[in-house]
Design a protein around this motif. Sequence first.
Motif, short mmCIF file in Angstrom:
data_model
loop_
_atom_site.label_atom_id
_atom_site.label_comp_id
_atom_site.label_asym_id
_atom_site.label_seq_id
_atom_site.Cartn_x
_atom_site.Cartn_y
_atom_site.Cartn_z
N ASP A 64 71.00 92.43 51.61
CA ASP A 64 69.57 92.63 51.84
C ASP A 64 69.32 93.54 53.04
OD1 ASP A 64 69.10 90.88 49.76
OD2 ASP A 64 68.78 89.15 51.08
N ILE A 65 70.15 93.37 54.07
CA ILE A 65 69.99 94.13 55.31
C ILE A 65 71.34 94.62 55.79
CG2 ILE A 65 69.18 94.09 57.72
CD1 ILE A 65 67.38 91.74 57.00
N LEU A 66 71.41 95.90 56.12
CA LEU A 66 72.60 96.45 56.77
C LEU A 66 72.12 97.44 57.82
CD1 LEU A 66 75.69 96.59 56.90
CD2 LEU A 66 75.61 98.49 55.29
N GLY A 67 72.54 97.21 59.05
CA GLY A 67 72.20 98.11 60.15
C GLY A 67 73.41 98.91 60.57
N VAL A 68 73.23 100.21 60.78
CA VAL A 68 74.34 101.08 61.18
C VAL A 68 74.03 101.70 62.54
CG1 VAL A 68 75.00 101.57 58.79
CG2 VAL A 68 73.41 103.10 59.96
N ASP A 69 75.10 101.99 63.29
CA ASP A 69 74.90 102.57 64.62
C ASP A 69 74.89 104.09 64.55
OD1 ASP A 69 77.54 103.43 64.41
OD2 ASP A 69 78.34 101.89 65.74
N ILE A 70 74.86 104.71 65.71
CA ILE A 70 74.70 106.17 65.78
C ILE A 70 75.89 106.91 65.16
CG2 ILE A 70 75.79 106.45 68.06
CD1 ILE A 70 73.40 108.40 68.68
N GLU A 106 70.66 88.66 55.61
CA GLU A 106 70.24 88.01 54.36
C GLU A 106 68.81 87.51 54.55
OE1 GLU A 106 71.18 86.71 50.40
OE2 GLU A 106 72.40 87.87 51.80
N CYS A 107 68.01 87.57 53.47
CA CYS A 107 66.62 87.12 53.51
C CYS A 107 66.40 86.07 52.43
CB CYS A 107 65.67 88.29 53.27
SG CYS A 107 65.96 89.72 54.33
N LYS A 108 65.87 84.92 52.83
CA LYS A 108 65.65 83.84 51.88
C LYS A 108 64.18 83.41 51.91
CE LYS A 108 69.86 83.35 50.34
NZ LYS A 108 70.13 83.66 48.91
N TYR A 109 63.47 83.76 50.84
CA TYR A 109 62.06 83.36 50.72
C TYR A 109 61.99 82.23 49.71
CZ TYR A 109 57.03 84.13 51.14
OH TYR A 109 55.68 83.99 51.43
N PHE A 116 61.08 90.28 47.27
CA PHE A 116 61.52 91.66 47.56
C PHE A 116 60.65 92.29 48.65
CE2 PHE A 116 62.77 90.88 43.11
CZ PHE A 116 64.15 91.03 43.24
N VAL A 117 59.36 91.98 48.63
CA VAL A 117 58.48 92.47 49.70
C VAL A 117 58.88 91.82 51.02
CG1 VAL A 117 56.09 92.55 50.52
CG2 VAL A 117 56.59 92.89 48.09
N TYR A 118 59.23 90.56 50.98
CA TYR A 118 59.72 89.85 52.17
C TYR A 118 60.93 90.56 52.77
CZ TYR A 118 61.62 85.89 54.90
OH TYR A 118 62.12 85.08 55.90
N GLU A 119 61.83 91.01 51.91
CA GLU A 119 63.01 91.75 52.39
C GLU A 119 62.59 93.02 53.14
OE1 GLU A 119 65.67 92.53 49.18
OE2 GLU A 119 65.89 90.42 48.64
N ASP A 120 61.62 93.72 52.59
CA ASP A 120 61.12 94.94 53.26
C ASP A 120 60.57 94.62 54.65
OD1 ASP A 120 61.73 96.64 51.17
OD2 ASP A 120 59.75 96.48 50.24
N ILE A 121 59.81 93.53 54.73
CA ILE A 121 59.23 93.12 56.01
C ILE A 121 60.34 92.77 57.01
CG2 ILE A 121 57.83 91.34 57.15
CD1 ILE A 121 56.21 91.17 54.52
N TYR A 156 75.32 88.95 62.60
CA TYR A 156 74.78 88.34 61.38
C TYR A 156 73.33 87.90 61.64
CZ TYR A 156 79.71 88.24 60.22
OH TYR A 156 81.02 88.60 59.99
N VAL A 157 72.46 88.30 60.71
CA VAL A 157 71.04 87.99 60.83
C VAL A 157 70.58 87.32 59.54
CG1 VAL A 157 68.73 88.95 61.05
CG2 VAL A 157 70.59 89.90 62.41
N ILE A 158 69.92 86.19 59.66
CA ILE A 158 69.38 85.51 58.49
C ILE A 158 67.90 85.20 58.73
CG2 ILE A 158 69.52 83.50 56.97
CD1 ILE A 158 72.47 83.26 57.67
N PHE A 159 67.07 85.62 57.78
CA PHE A 159 65.65 85.29 57.79
C PHE A 159 65.40 84.20 56.75
CE2 PHE A 159 65.64 89.52 59.59
CZ PHE A 159 64.58 89.53 60.48
N SER A 160 64.59 83.23 57.11
CA SER A 160 64.29 82.15 56.18
C SER A 160 62.83 81.74 56.29
CB SER A 160 65.19 80.94 56.45
OG SER A 160 64.76 79.82 55.69
#
Length: 456
Positions: A381-387, A396-399, A344-349, A426-430
């Motif tokens: 895990d992550i959603l970005g919105v525009d102006i 998505e974040c996968k630790y 969960f901390v990884y998601e914040d980062i 689409y963004v994926i962190f691993s």
Amino acid sequence: MKFVGRESELSFLEEQYNRDSSMVIIYGRRRIGKTTLIKEFIKNKKAIYFLATEESINENRKNLQNTIFQITKNNFYSENNEINWENLFNFVNGEKWILVIDEYQYLTMTDKSFTSKIQKIWDEFLKNKNVMLVLSGSLTNMMYSETLDSSSPLYGRRTGQIKLQELSFDDYKQFFDNKKISEIIDFYSVTGGVPKYVESFDLRKSLLQNIKDNIINVNSYLYEEPIFLLSKEVKEIGSFFSIIKSISFGNHKLSKISADIGIKQSSLIYYINVLQDLDIIERQVPITEKNPQKSKRGLYFIKDKFINFWFNFVYPYRNFIEMNNKTFVLEKIENNLIDNHVSFVYEDICRKKVLDLSANNFFNKNIIKVGRFWNNNFELDILGVDIKQNPVLFGECKYQKNKVGKEVLNKLKFKAEKISSKEKVYVIFSKSGFRKDLLDLSEKENNIFLFDNKIL
């Protein structure tokens, strides 16, 4: 331990220093690094640094007088003279001086009229001198009421204030010289960006060894740190403690917390607000909510990483720790730390990294907010919105130990289809990288971004 980060705070303090006169309030939770920041700032400057104590107001006056004498060598301040507060600052004579009163709240606790004295000294003398007055304190609520609130005698007189927060992960990394990013993330998940906690650890040792030596050790101050912090900030610790414990047990809705601890929701709000002011808990809403303050979808989480760790891995096993059965507790931590805490901390980062990248237009989208999203059917895990508040980035974040493959992207796309959006990135962190099938696909589709720990 070396000084890291705080560039924006130091820059702000320099700006205040360059004014003819200034009054700056620095406040924040204990251990956060206020004193270290101040001492870094006053290096190579003419300064009087005074650390107030819980002694009587008269003892503090004498201690300050002695401090001034030691620095100025002015015999007027020798112990043979008894100088009242109003005349203590007469040494200011045109040269630029910084006057720091640290742990200011102790003076107001021993003398309820002390802030009025400081107001008079400022109005009648100091504000017309080439001086920078810094008042710093740890009791967040008291510091706010004594120096920042509209009812305070100092209201309208400050020229700036800093509520000092935890170090960011980017700054936190600077403490480590020879550890992998994944190891640093693990440490960060336990200590958070609180410099004092990092200082307590031996960074040459493993995280588990540090937890054994410094947290589940009944002789270590960290063993009872949350209890100490609460006892310093609030009078009645019981209800506040129960709320944090309830959240740590998975009760995130106000109604569930209320039912769990037996306090009516209307009464619960007071305690919740205090804990939020102390940066111990936070209220989160889906990032797409147009009016977050009034949203009925708000959930409460423990914001402070160390306190979150403590309630999950120390408090439930205190009987074992008291009996010196550390092996059992360490096994519980080792088996559950990643899935139940670090991930969960990884998601914040990762969310912070997406926001930083977006600020530099990395994704070629006008993304202004990044956060979490959830509804009754799924979470992101992550959603970005525009102006225009349109969702444009889905992440998505996968630790985990295994490399991430195309199936994770397919699930992410499936969720994204449930949200109305014309454009989708689409963004994926691993933590462990990616399989060839996903890497090949990202080469073909330019709206897929894959990040391993190197970017962190």
